[in-house]
Design an enzyme around this catalytic site. Structure first.
Site, PDB file in Angstrom:
ATOM      1  N   LYS A 264       2.425   5.595   2.450  1.00 52.78           N
ATOM      2  CA  LYS A 264       1.201   5.509   3.240  1.00 52.78           C
ATOM      3  C   LYS A 264       1.475   5.122   4.689  1.00 52.78           C
ATOM      4  CE  LYS A 264      -2.053   5.099  -0.482  1.00 52.78           C
ATOM      5  NZ  LYS A 264      -1.153   5.086  -1.659  1.00 52.78           N
TER       6      LYS A 264
HETATM    7  C1  LIG Z   1      -1.271   5.908  -2.713  1.00 51.13           C
HETATM    8  C2  LIG Z   1      -0.052   6.093  -3.555  1.00 51.13           C
HETATM    9  C3  LIG Z   1       0.105   7.200  -4.410  1.00 51.13           C
HETATM   10  C4  LIG Z   1      -0.971   8.254  -4.575  1.00 51.13           C
HETATM   11  O1  LIG Z   1      -1.157   9.001  -3.412  1.00 51.13           O
HETATM   12  P1  LIG Z   1      -2.486   9.873  -3.196  1.00 51.13           P
HETATM   13  O2  LIG Z   1      -2.391  10.428  -1.843  1.00 51.13           O
HETATM   14  O3  LIG Z   1      -3.631   8.923  -3.374  1.00 51.13           O
HETATM   15  O4  LIG Z   1      -2.477  10.924  -4.265  1.00 51.13           O
HETATM   16  C5  LIG Z   1       1.288   7.318  -5.109  1.00 51.13           C
HETATM   17  N1  LIG Z   1       2.272   6.385  -5.018  1.00 51.13           N
HETATM   18  C6  LIG Z   1       2.159   5.311  -4.219  1.00 51.13           C
HETATM   19  C7  LIG Z   1       3.269   4.330  -4.177  1.00 51.13           C
HETATM   20  C8  LIG Z   1       1.010   5.119  -3.459  1.00 51.13           C
HETATM   21  O5  LIG Z   1       0.896   4.034  -2.661  1.00 51.13           O
END
Ligand SMILES: *Cc1c(COP(=O)(O)O)cnc(C)c1O
Length: 463
Positions: A112
């Protein structure tokens, strides 16, 4: 470049307007009116560029007139300078023709950061130009909140408030939110669970008087600028494996569908992606939908991959918009049905198109633990539980002549308990954040009521 709503009833916006708006006024999500094409020659020319240069070339057409070239390049440079790896998103090999895309070298050790760090700089530049300030409020089950705080800490044009469920995030996640010392950062531990946090956030956005008074803005995963930032690493990874001359497949651990939707955009731009695989944990609404055609909520069962523990997948609406031939009315109808009845059936035509675009699979808790253990033993890799879900589903797809890239979405040290339980070893934090456990924490406990939350935010944003 104009952005339109998936529900067809909100005004078209520019890139920066869509970014500052987040959710469209008709409840829909913004998508580009047309997806810019990247010819094979331009894709090939990405080979050998720095991540930042590639990011500029991939994202530039989506930004339109919102940012000048030089400014946009500087924003990208600032966004990724805090990453702990010069390649930003390095690729490593797991097995024959199976690769792992490491997306966890950012400041909070999860993918993220790629989107949040960029959006922090974009907000700051755009708001400074407009002479405006905003209040960002977010709800988190852990990763989004820490990434948002890390991205907005110390910026002049933004106050950031993050609601997290008290006692229900990991210690690393909590400390990443409570140890920044900047005055514009506010970590709020709410007496409730993640659904309560999300519900209070929604209440605040629906309280228009409050929303306007504090100039509320959102940076949750439906924000188009976040999706855009994630398109870049599909290109860099594929090009380093031979694209555009050779097709590449991706498996993506999925929750809110933002990350995998970015892969869909990369493919629509012209990147030769063969398979795009949705990997879910036991909260498998997306896998069930692709398999059976019914999108139906069943409640959340907590798992060892908590960032994928979702009841509904908010960005899936963007995929539906495409497979319903961009018919906003049809999408709005489905979303009304979801709200009223907890689910809907995808039409046969749309389901056929979804299955052409995406494959899917799920991993149980048992299977996830087994993969973490085997990866440590046989692949020389410590995987976080989310990445392990991806590896399991990728292997199940069968890895043939087309390279398979599984996205590693978090660093194992972010989920040390699950990793230790599976391998017997506790993964260590990278050296650059080894002091996380020694820093003092700053957090405000808040009751699960709208009035007290709004009062607190009003008080803290008064200048
Ligand atoms: C947010 C997240 C996901 C999922 O990602 P999306 O874009 O919501 O599908 C997967 N793994 C981790 C570690 C995350 O922080």
């Amino acid at each position: 470049m104009r952005y339109i709503s998936t529900r067809g009833q909100a005004p078209d916006l520019t890139f920066s307007e869509a970014m500052l708006t987040g959710l469209a006024r008709d409840g829909g999500l913004y998508v580009p009116a047309e997806v810019p094409q990247m010819p094979a020659g331009e894709i090939a020319a990405l080979a050998g560029l720095s991540y930042e240069e590639a990011a500029f070339r991939v994202m530039r057409p989506f930004v339109g007139d919102s940012f000048a070239d030089a400014e946009f390049a500087e924003i990208i440079a600032r966004a990724y300078q805090g990453f702990g790896h010069d390649a930003r998103a390095p690729l490593c090999q797991l097995g024959p023709n199976h690769f792992l895309l490491e997306l966890f070298h950012g400041p909070t050790l999860a993918f993220k950061d790629f989107a949040m760090q960029l959006i922090g700089q974009l907000f700051e530049a755009e708001l400074t130009r407009r002479g405006e300030r905003v209040t960002i409020v977010g709800a988190t089950s852990g990763d989004t909140g820490s990434a948002a705080i890390e991205a907005f800490r110390g910026l002049a044009a933004v106050d950031v408030f993050i609601l997290f469920p008290d006692g229900r995030v990991s210690e690393v996640q909590r400390r990443q939110m409570t140890t920044p010392t900047e005055a514009n950062v506010h970590a709020l531990a709410l007496a409730g669970d993640f659904d309560d946090c999300q519900a209070r956030l929604k209440d605040m956005f629906n309280d228009f008087e409050f929303r306007d008074a504090v100039r509320l803005a959102g940076v949750n995963s439906i924000n188009w600028a976040r999706v855009l930032a994630q398109v870049v690493y599909y290109f860099t990874a594929a090009v380093s494996l031979g694209a555009p001359h050779r097709a590449v497949s991706f498996t993506v651990p999925t929750g809110n569908f933002g990350d995998i939707f970015a892969g869909h955009i990369a493919r629509r731009m012209g990147l030769p992606i063969e398979k795009l695989v949705i990997a879910t944990n036991q909260n498998d609404i997306l896998h069930r939908c692709l398999t059976g055609g019914a999108y139906r909520t069943e409640g959340v069962t907590p798992s060892i991959s908590p960032s994928m523990d979702i009841q509904v997948s908010s960005n899936f609406e963007r995929a539906l918009f495409d497979v319903y031939d961009r018919d906003g009315r049809a999408v709005a109808q489905l979303m009304d049905e979801l709200k009223a009845k907890g689910g809907f059936d995808v039409s046969q035509g749309a389901l056929g198109r979804l299955r052409e675009l995406f494959a899917s699979g799920r991993a149980s808790e048992e299977e996830t633990r087994a993969i973490i253990a085997r990866a440590a033993r046989r692949m020389g890799r410590t995987l976080c539980p989310h990445s392990a879900v991806g590896v399991k589903v990728a292997e199940e797809q069968g890895i043939g002549a087309t390279p398979m890239v599984t996205l590693a979405t978090a660093h194992p040290a972010k989920f040390p308990d699950a990793v230790e339980a599976a391998t017997g070893h506790r993964p260590a934090l990278p050296d650059r954040m080894a002091d996380l456990f020694d820093l003092p924490e700053r957090v405000t406990k808040v009751p699960n009521t709208l009035t007290s939350l709004e009062a607190l935010i009003r008080e803290r944003t008064q200048t």
